[in-house]
Design a protein around this motif. Structure first.
Motif, PDB file in Angstrom:
ATOM      1  N   VAL A   8       0.911  -1.247   0.180  1.00 24.06           N
ATOM      2  CA  VAL A   8       0.015  -0.111   0.039  1.00 24.06           C
ATOM      3  C   VAL A   8       0.891   1.317   0.016  1.00 24.06           C
ATOM      4  O   VAL A   8       2.212   1.030   0.114  1.00 24.06           O
ATOM      5  N   ASP A   9       0.188   2.348  -0.204  1.00 25.72           N
ATOM      6  CA  ASP A   9       1.150   3.281   0.144  1.00 25.72           C
ATOM      7  C   ASP A   9       1.350   3.839   1.302  1.00 25.72           C
ATOM      8  O   ASP A   9       2.348   4.566   1.398  1.00 25.72           O
ATOM      9  N   ARG A  27      -6.746   8.951   2.160  1.00 27.67           N
ATOM     10  CA  ARG A  27      -7.613   8.158   1.202  1.00 27.67           C
ATOM     11  C   ARG A  27      -8.074   9.165   0.231  1.00 27.67           C
ATOM     12  O   ARG A  27      -8.173   8.975  -0.984  1.00 27.67           O
ATOM     13  N   THR A  32      -3.631   4.639  -1.430  1.00 29.52           N
ATOM     14  CA  THR A  32      -3.951   3.361  -0.802  1.00 29.52           C
ATOM     15  C   THR A  32      -3.466   3.353   0.803  1.00 29.52           C
ATOM     16  O   THR A  32      -2.288   3.437   0.987  1.00 29.52           O
ATOM     17  N   THR A  33      -4.646   3.094   1.419  1.00 31.89           N
ATOM     18  CA  THR A  33      -4.053   3.314   2.872  1.00 31.89           C
ATOM     19  C   THR A  33      -4.800   2.241   3.700  1.00 31.89           C
ATOM     20  O   THR A  33      -6.141   1.931   3.554  1.00 31.89           O
ATOM     21  N   LYS A  34      -4.113   1.707   4.649  1.00 33.85           N
ATOM     22  CA  LYS A  34      -4.785   0.808   5.542  1.00 33.85           C
ATOM     23  C   LYS A  34      -4.455   1.070   7.080  1.00 33.85           C
ATOM     24  O   LYS A  34      -3.358   1.781   7.254  1.00 33.85           O
ATOM     25  N   ASP A 102     -11.012  -0.218   5.483  1.00 37.27           N
ATOM     26  CA  ASP A 102      -9.699  -0.296   5.215  1.00 37.27           C
ATOM     27  C   ASP A 102      -8.810  -0.514   6.511  1.00 37.27           C
ATOM     28  O   ASP A 102      -7.624   0.096   6.714  1.00 37.27           O
ATOM     29  N   CYS A 133       4.991  -0.180   2.734  1.00 30.82           N
ATOM     30  CA  CYS A 133       4.518   1.067   2.488  1.00 30.82           C
ATOM     31  C   CYS A 133       5.595   2.240   2.441  1.00 30.82           C
ATOM     32  O   CYS A 133       6.702   1.876   2.739  1.00 30.82           O
TER      33      CYS A 133
END
Length: 510
Positions: A8-9, A27, A32-34, A102, A133
């Protein structure tokens, strides 16, 4: 355990105000974020703390997200909401913003290692996730890792031990001998509630709390809706304040007013409640010890007038000032002083008779043995840095954060760490974390982070990292600019972070 690989980013750690805001904003930028959260829901400190009387000390509507989609259909029911309402609020935030999709709940981060070859962070969790990331946001906050005192013999104690951050839902104190260790906001709120119960309550006090009247009241849906017409002005005031609160300020020194004028202002602000008595009062109480004493003398008379037990009032509100007002965050109370004045409440002075050890049935102090069926530790947290150190962070030189900070914390602006590229802190050390109204300054920190990332994207930069020199300069900022010991560090950090006027220096970008 099956391993899950994520690429992810950005990864956000922590699901309180800081983490939720960071996830939402990143976001929105298209990243892309978790988010990894140790608990089973959002809320941070409000997810973990469900003890009796738990409620926020920042009043509405300033303690919330400045996101119209969130506040449009939300109405606060109290001036100072309790934990149940705050939990419902975070559920509402999740529904509106769709954060859960997310988020990985019940997930503890165990390692964060920067890989110099790829210029990426490798994050490992207790649940077998391996996330790669570019940007790592540690929004672990100040109040997660519980602190337990290490008393001799504690393991022998056969009664029930409770920490305020893990308070059981079914704890029955009826007919019990209960001891409370810890005299901060949590301890005060618990005492207010348990003193009303049919129990014998012993409150162990080392340093008396400085508590101000909360003046709690209900808010109707109609009033809540009406106030939304002022939200922009309120939030703007929060952002421009050095405290994150929207209160009026008084640019006058206490010494320039007559005793009669001071009393009129004090009486007015005391009745107003909340933090008005400090943040809307004469500005110099944190700069001048004589002014500070004037504030204390007024406070002590107000408190003692609410109590009848001479010995108790001499302990919690001594006529001779023993500490400076405002050097730590005050607590807000509703009926604390009336409650500790009750006959079923015993105040134990730990400075005269410290706890020496525990045995099977209670505690032993210099004054003898005290039987206790339940002991509640309202002793707070390994605050701010404790959770960060548990993340297993290693910088680009493979140096653990615990090693980097062994001789003291070093950050730039309270937002970044030297030799840790693209690692950002939210609600972290060397920022006004424990002194300000959290959500406004958290939003300003997240905004700073987003602007830094946007600049990197616009200019094709791979990383941003502060120099060690910049961190050292930030550490020395307060002592250099403010000479008085009361206010040495507080003022500069609050002004620089909250106003956002400081020029960002000492950043390496590649």
């Amino acid at each position: 355990m099956t391993r899950t690989d994520l690429i992810v980013d950005a990864v956000v750690i922590g699901g309180g105000f800081g983490g939720c805001n960071a996830l939402y904003r990143l976001r929105e930028m298209g990243l892309t974020t978790k988010l990894f959260e140790a608990g089973s829901g959002f809320g941070g400190v409000w997810h973990w703390n469900g003890y009796p009387g738990a409620r926020v000390d920042s009043e509405m509507p300033a303690y919330q997200f400045n996101i119209p989609a969130v506040y449009r259909d939300w109405h606060w029911s109290e001036r100072f909401p309790g934990v149940e309402e705050l939990r419902r609020y975070f559920e509402h935030v999740d529904r509106v913003l769709g954060l859960s999709k997310d988020t990985y709940f019940n997930t503890i981060v165990s390692e964060c290692r920067f890989d110099s070859a790829s210029r990426l962070w490798i994050v490992h969790t207790s649940t077998g996730i391996r996330a790669t990331c570019k940007y790592l946001i540690a929004a672990t906050g100040s109040s997660y890792k519980k602190y337990f005192p290490e008393y001799p013999g504690l393991s022998q104690y056969k009664g029930q031990l409770v920490h305020s951050a893990a308070y059981p839902d079914n704890l029955d104190v009826t007919g019990k001998k209960v001891g409370i260790v810890g005299n901060g906001a949590s301890g005060l709120q618990i005492v207010q509630e348990l003193a009303k119960k049919d129990c014998e309550l012993t409150v162990f006090i080392r340093t008396p709390c400085f508590a101000l009247p909360m003046r709690q009241r209900n808010i109707s849906p109609e009033e809540s809706e009406m106030m939304k017409g002022y939200y922009d002005a309120i939030f703007d005031r929060c952002y421009k304040s050095v405290t994150g609160f929207p209160h009026n300020t008084k640019p006058q020194a206490a010494s320039t007013a007559s005793p009669e004028e001071r009393k009129a202002i004090f009486d007015q602000l005391w009745q107003r409640g909340g933090y008005s008595f400090l943040v809307s009062n004469y500005y110099d109480f944190l700069l001048n010890e004589e002014a500070n004493s004037i504030f204390y003398d007024y406070w002590v008379q107000q408190v003692r007038a609410r109590m009848t037990n001479q010995k108790k009032m001499d302990l919690v509100a001594p006529l001779k000032q023993t500490y400076l007002v405002g050097t730590k965050r005050p607590s807000l109370e509703q009926d604390y002083y009336e409650m500790i004045d009750r006959e079923n409440v015993v105040l134990h002075d730990l400075k005269k008779a410290p706890i020496q050890e525990f045995d099977e049935t209670g505690v032993i102090t210099a004054e003898g043995h005290r039987d206790l069926d339940i002991v509640i530790f309202a002793t707070g947290y390994d605050a701010v840095t404790g959770s960060l150190l548990d993340l297993g962070i290693e910088d680009r030189n493979q140096v653990p954060l615990s090693e980097k900070w062994k001789d003291g914390t070093a950050t730039h602006l309270g937002l970044m760490i030297p030799d840790a590229p693209n690692l950002f802190l939210v609600y972290g050390p060397q920022a006004p974390t424990s002194l300000a109204n959290g959500p406004p300054f958290i939003e300003m920190e997240v905004d700073w982070i987003c602007r830094a990332i946007a600049k990197m994207h616009d200019e094709g930069l791979a990383s941003v990292v502060p120099t060690a020199k910049a961190a050292e300069q930030w550490k020395e900022e307060g002592p250099r600019d403010v000479d008085h010991p009361i206010w040495k560090h507080i003022l500069c950090v609050c002004v620089c972070i909250l106003k956002g006027t400081r020029t960002v220096i000492g950043i390496d970008i590649t």
